[in-house]
Design a protein around this motif. Structure first.
Motif, PDB file in Angstrom:
ATOM      1  N   VAL A 193       3.194  45.090 -30.453  1.00  0.00           N
ATOM      2  CA  VAL A 193       4.124  45.431 -31.535  1.00  0.00           C
ATOM      3  C   VAL A 193       4.816  46.755 -31.260  1.00  0.00           C
ATOM      4  CG1 VAL A 193       4.291  45.988 -34.002  1.00  0.00           C
ATOM      5  CG2 VAL A 193       2.867  44.076 -33.259  1.00  0.00           C
ATOM      6  N   SER A 194       4.085  47.720 -30.706  1.00  0.00           N
ATOM      7  CA  SER A 194       4.671  49.036 -30.431  1.00  0.00           C
ATOM      8  C   SER A 194       5.761  48.956 -29.373  1.00  0.00           C
ATOM      9  CB  SER A 194       3.585  50.024 -29.999  1.00  0.00           C
ATOM     10  OG  SER A 194       3.067  49.679 -28.720  1.00  0.00           O
ATOM     11  N   ARG A 195       5.641  47.991 -28.464  1.00  0.00           N
ATOM     12  CA  ARG A 195       6.626  47.851 -27.393  1.00  0.00           C
ATOM     13  C   ARG A 195       7.833  47.015 -27.804  1.00  0.00           C
ATOM     14  NH1 ARG A 195       2.745  46.729 -22.111  1.00  0.00           N
ATOM     15  NH2 ARG A 195       1.938  48.856 -21.920  1.00  0.00           N
ATOM     16  N   ALA A 196       7.682  46.243 -28.855  1.00  0.00           N
ATOM     17  CA  ALA A 196       8.772  45.380 -29.295  1.00  0.00           C
ATOM     18  C   ALA A 196       9.855  46.202 -29.977  1.00  0.00           C
ATOM     19  CB  ALA A 196       8.253  44.320 -30.253  1.00  0.00           C
ATOM     20  N   LYS A 197      11.076  45.770 -29.832  1.00  0.00           N
ATOM     21  CA  LYS A 197      12.213  46.456 -30.452  1.00  0.00           C
ATOM     22  C   LYS A 197      12.762  45.571 -31.558  1.00  0.00           C
ATOM     23  CE  LYS A 197      13.583  48.890 -26.231  1.00  0.00           C
ATOM     24  NZ  LYS A 197      14.665  49.119 -25.249  1.00  0.00           N
TER      25      LYS A 197
ATOM     26  N   PRO B 180      12.982  38.466 -35.377  1.00  0.00           N
ATOM     27  CA  PRO B 180      12.705  39.875 -35.071  1.00  0.00           C
ATOM     28  C   PRO B 180      11.627  40.029 -34.010  1.00  0.00           C
ATOM     29  CG  PRO B 180      12.821  39.513 -37.439  1.00  0.00           C
ATOM     30  CD  PRO B 180      12.826  38.158 -36.809  1.00  0.00           C
ATOM     31  N   SER B 181      11.843  40.936 -33.074  1.00  0.00           N
ATOM     32  CA  SER B 181      10.928  41.115 -31.943  1.00  0.00           C
ATOM     33  C   SER B 181       9.519  41.486 -32.389  1.00  0.00           C
ATOM     34  CB  SER B 181      11.447  42.203 -31.007  1.00  0.00           C
ATOM     35  OG  SER B 181      12.747  41.976 -30.621  1.00  0.00           O
ATOM     36  N   LYS B 182       9.423  42.376 -33.367  1.00  0.00           N
ATOM     37  CA  LYS B 182       8.102  42.812 -33.816  1.00  0.00           C
ATOM     38  C   LYS B 182       7.350  41.681 -34.509  1.00  0.00           C
ATOM     39  CE  LYS B 182       9.021  47.776 -34.128  1.00  0.00           C
ATOM     40  NZ  LYS B 182       8.110  48.129 -33.014  1.00  0.00           N
TER      41      LYS B 182
ATOM     42  N   LYS C 129       2.207  36.719 -31.447  1.00  0.00           N
ATOM     43  CA  LYS C 129       1.515  36.640 -30.161  1.00  0.00           C
ATOM     44  C   LYS C 129       0.122  37.257 -30.271  1.00  0.00           C
ATOM     45  CE  LYS C 129       3.827  37.254 -26.352  1.00  0.00           C
ATOM     46  NZ  LYS C 129       4.573  37.871 -25.205  1.00  0.00           N
ATOM     47  N   GLY C 130       0.038  38.389 -30.962  1.00  0.00           N
ATOM     48  CA  GLY C 130      -1.262  39.011 -31.165  1.00  0.00           C
ATOM     49  C   GLY C 130      -2.203  38.121 -31.943  1.00  0.00           C
ATOM     50  N   ASP C 131      -1.704  37.487 -33.000  1.00  0.00           N
ATOM     51  CA  ASP C 131      -2.523  36.560 -33.785  1.00  0.00           C
ATOM     52  C   ASP C 131      -3.007  35.395 -32.922  1.00  0.00           C
ATOM     53  OD1 ASP C 131      -2.142  38.123 -36.023  1.00  0.00           O
ATOM     54  OD2 ASP C 131      -0.575  36.856 -36.883  1.00  0.00           O
ATOM     55  N   SER C 132      -2.125  34.902 -32.056  1.00  0.00           N
ATOM     56  CA  SER C 132      -2.486  33.775 -31.199  1.00  0.00           C
ATOM     57  C   SER C 132      -3.557  34.171 -30.187  1.00  0.00           C
ATOM     58  CB  SER C 132      -1.240  33.253 -30.470  1.00  0.00           C
ATOM     59  OG  SER C 132      -0.325  32.670 -31.386  1.00  0.00           O
ATOM     60  N   LEU C 133      -3.437  35.354 -29.632  1.00  0.00           N
ATOM     61  CA  LEU C 133      -4.462  35.827 -28.702  1.00  0.00           C
ATOM     62  C   LEU C 133      -5.812  35.962 -29.398  1.00  0.00           C
ATOM     63  CD1 LEU C 133      -2.360  38.505 -26.799  1.00  0.00           C
ATOM     64  CD2 LEU C 133      -3.414  36.491 -25.754  1.00  0.00           C
ATOM     65  N   ALA C 134      -5.791  36.471 -30.631  1.00  0.00           N
ATOM     66  CA  ALA C 134      -7.042  36.605 -31.387  1.00  0.00           C
ATOM     67  C   ALA C 134      -7.685  35.246 -31.610  1.00  0.00           C
ATOM     68  CB  ALA C 134      -6.770  37.303 -32.727  1.00  0.00           C
ATOM     69  N   HIS C 135      -6.870  34.246 -31.969  1.00  0.00           N
ATOM     70  CA  HIS C 135      -7.411  32.894 -32.178  1.00  0.00           C
ATOM     71  C   HIS C 135      -7.967  32.328 -30.881  1.00  0.00           C
ATOM     72  CE1 HIS C 135      -7.975  28.795 -33.351  1.00  0.00           C
ATOM     73  NE2 HIS C 135      -7.039  28.364 -32.506  1.00  0.00           N
ATOM     74  N   TYR C 136      -7.264  32.528 -29.786  1.00  0.00           N
ATOM     75  CA  TYR C 136      -7.702  32.010 -28.491  1.00  0.00           C
ATOM     76  C   TYR C 136      -9.072  32.568 -28.116  1.00  0.00           C
ATOM     77  CZ  TYR C 136      -7.779  31.400 -23.388  1.00  0.00           C
ATOM     78  OH  TYR C 136      -8.141  31.095 -22.093  1.00  0.00           O
ATOM     79  N   PHE C 137      -9.241  33.870 -28.237  1.00  0.00           N
ATOM     80  CA  PHE C 137     -10.504  34.475 -27.807  1.00  0.00           C
ATOM     81  C   PHE C 137     -11.650  34.164 -28.762  1.00  0.00           C
ATOM     82  CE2 PHE C 137      -7.580  37.318 -25.377  1.00  0.00           C
ATOM     83  CZ  PHE C 137      -8.007  36.907 -24.130  1.00  0.00           C
ATOM     84  N   ARG C 138     -11.356  34.005 -30.038  1.00  0.00           N
ATOM     85  CA  ARG C 138     -12.407  33.558 -30.965  1.00  0.00           C
ATOM     86  C   ARG C 138     -12.816  32.125 -30.642  1.00  0.00           C
ATOM     87  NH1 ARG C 138      -9.274  36.343 -35.054  1.00  0.00           N
ATOM     88  NH2 ARG C 138      -8.244  34.359 -35.538  1.00  0.00           N
ATOM     89  N   LYS C 139     -11.840  31.294 -30.348  1.00  0.00           N
ATOM     90  CA  LYS C 139     -12.088  29.875 -30.090  1.00  0.00           C
ATOM     91  C   LYS C 139     -12.937  29.669 -28.844  1.00  0.00           C
ATOM     92  CE  LYS C 139      -9.529  25.580 -29.126  1.00  0.00           C
ATOM     93  NZ  LYS C 139      -8.184  24.950 -29.104  1.00  0.00           N
ATOM     94  N   PHE C 140     -12.661  30.425 -27.796  1.00  0.00           N
ATOM     95  CA  PHE C 140     -13.337  30.195 -26.521  1.00  0.00           C
ATOM     96  C   PHE C 140     -14.484  31.170 -26.254  1.00  0.00           C
ATOM     97  CE2 PHE C 140      -9.163  28.164 -25.774  1.00  0.00           C
ATOM     98  CZ  PHE C 140      -9.603  26.894 -25.417  1.00  0.00           C
ATOM     99  N   ALA C 141     -14.836  31.989 -27.241  1.00  0.00           N
ATOM    100  CA  ALA C 141     -15.969  32.900 -27.061  1.00  0.00           C
ATOM    101  C   ALA C 141     -17.235  32.080 -26.814  1.00  0.00           C
ATOM    102  CB  ALA C 141     -16.144  33.778 -28.291  1.00  0.00           C
TER     103      ALA C 141
ATOM    104  N   ILE D  84     -11.197  43.994 -29.519  1.00  0.00           N
ATOM    105  CA  ILE D  84     -10.141  44.229 -28.530  1.00  0.00           C
ATOM    106  C   ILE D  84      -8.782  43.677 -28.955  1.00  0.00           C
ATOM    107  CG2 ILE D  84      -9.372  43.599 -26.187  1.00  0.00           C
ATOM    108  CD1 ILE D  84     -12.205  44.003 -25.236  1.00  0.00           C
ATOM    109  N   THR D  85      -8.765  42.514 -29.613  1.00  0.00           N
ATOM    110  CA  THR D  85      -7.464  41.900 -29.916  1.00  0.00           C
ATOM    111  C   THR D  85      -6.584  42.743 -30.840  1.00  0.00           C
ATOM    112  OG1 THR D  85      -8.599  40.481 -31.544  1.00  0.00           O
ATOM    113  CG2 THR D  85      -8.084  39.513 -29.399  1.00  0.00           C
ATOM    114  N   PRO D  86      -7.118  43.504 -31.804  1.00  0.00           N
ATOM    115  CA  PRO D  86      -6.224  44.384 -32.566  1.00  0.00           C
ATOM    116  C   PRO D  86      -5.554  45.448 -31.696  1.00  0.00           C
ATOM    117  CG  PRO D  86      -8.275  44.062 -33.748  1.00  0.00           C
ATOM    118  CD  PRO D  86      -8.476  43.487 -32.375  1.00  0.00           C
ATOM    119  N   ILE D  87      -6.249  45.889 -30.655  1.00  0.00           N
ATOM    120  CA  ILE D  87      -5.656  46.870 -29.734  1.00  0.00           C
ATOM    121  C   ILE D  87      -4.497  46.233 -28.976  1.00  0.00           C
ATOM    122  CG2 ILE D  87      -6.101  48.311 -27.702  1.00  0.00           C
ATOM    123  CD1 ILE D  87      -9.028  48.494 -28.640  1.00  0.00           C
ATOM    124  N   ILE D  88      -4.722  44.997 -28.503  1.00  0.00           N
ATOM    125  CA  ILE D  88      -3.664  44.286 -27.778  1.00  0.00           C
ATOM    126  C   ILE D  88      -2.460  44.051 -28.687  1.00  0.00           C
ATOM    127  CG2 ILE D  88      -3.058  42.139 -26.601  1.00  0.00           C
ATOM    128  CD1 ILE D  88      -5.992  41.950 -25.711  1.00  0.00           C
ATOM    129  N   THR D  89      -2.710  43.647 -29.921  1.00  0.00           N
ATOM    130  CA  THR D  89      -1.618  43.416 -30.870  1.00  0.00           C
ATOM    131  C   THR D  89      -0.830  44.692 -31.119  1.00  0.00           C
ATOM    132  OG1 THR D  89      -2.864  41.648 -31.956  1.00  0.00           O
ATOM    133  CG2 THR D  89      -1.054  42.631 -33.201  1.00  0.00           C
TER     134      THR D  89
END
Length: 277
Positions: A270-274, A229-231, A237-249, A261-266
């Motif tokens: 998700v809103s754009r996924a069908k 499922p797309s969502k 992807k959102g979870d992965s971005l959150a991990h990436y930015f926590r890791k490299f902070a 910021i990462t919850p906003i990106i997620t």
């Protein structure tokens, strides 16, 4: 001089019929010595096809019944018993352009370890996909890009004519070698899917290695062939971005900003996924 051994690593999860094209292209490419397939999950008829494909070829190994363990972990698993030499990581819905492996190996010949080489990922019209050439990922670039102002990926910029250093290349088509992959300890398995390629490219550069983009190497990428499922994919992807930015902070303030910021990106993803089906 002995030609280098190149082992293709393919992770498949409900990929669909494009998987057959991917594997036949790899099997018919003279620069690909071995193929290791991880069956993270497929319908019974597809699993049976994979088993028959592997049984008919001494150079193909099917790693089955591992469960859906995620992309990075599956690639690491497939690499564990690969012979010393090159590792070609390729998406199961990507069809390798003949001659690409040789060009990627040539571009890597003078690179310091750990090295990673990527190529052009293009659609059926030959148009470059989003992602084969990317700048270093920052919070600003993530937020602006996913909000609609692309400051991260470079497919809209003039394509280079020769191999060039690149901050990030795509895990849909990525060549490295067993030495480099071992130095980097493989993909970070805390990413279930997405962003693991961004992470490993960053670590290669920070370790004194080099990431290179080769425009004449490439693969036709169908994309979006999985039944997932797309969502759900967007949430991963959102979870992965959150991990990436926590890791490299680099400091507590940057870590706090990432948490905000990462919850906003997620939510945007998700809103754009069908939803499918």
């Amino acid at each position: 001089m002995t030609e280098p051994v190149t082992t293709a690593l393919v992770v498949t999860y409900h990929t669909g019929p494009r998987l057959h094209e991917c594997l036949h292209a790899l099997d018919g490419d003279p620069a690909v010595s071995f193929i290791r397939i991880v069956n993270n999950g497929n319908p019974p008829e597809e699993s049976a096809w994979l088993q028959a494909f592997a049984d008919a070829r001494e150079t193909v190994t099917l790693l089955d019944e591992v469960g859906n363990i995620g992309f990075g972990r599956a690639v690491n698993f497939a690499s564990e018993r690969a012979p010393d030499g090159n590792l070609l990581i390729i998406n199961p819905d990507a069809v390798l352009k003949r001659g690409s492996v040789e060009k990627m190996i040539k571009a890597a010949s003078a690179l310091p370890a750990p090295w990673i080489v990527g190529g052009k990922i293009f659609d059926k019209w030959g148009v470059e996909n989003r992602g084969p050439r990317r700048r270093k990922l920052t919070l600003f670039r993530a937020l602006t890009t996913y909000a609609g102002w692309n400051t991260w990926t470079l497919e809209a910029t003039p394509a280079p004519r020769e191999p060039v250093p690149m901050d990030v290349v795509s895990g849909a088509l990525m060549l490295t070698d067993t030495k480099s992959f071992a130095l980097l300890k493989g993909f970070d398995e805390r990413y279930f899917m997405h962003v693991e390629d961004v992470d490993i490219c960053r670590r290669a550069g920070e370790a004194g290695g080099c990431v290179m983009y080769v425009p004449d190497a490439g693969a036709l990428h169908y994309g979006a062939t999985s039944d997932a499922p797309s969502k759900t994919v967007a949430a991963y992807k959102g979870d992965s971005l959150a991990h990436y930015f926590r890791k490299f902070a680099s400091n507590p303030a940057e870590r706090l900003l990432a948490e905000l910021i990462t919850p906003i990106i997620t939510a945007i993803l998700v809103s754009r996924a069908k939803d499918q089906g």
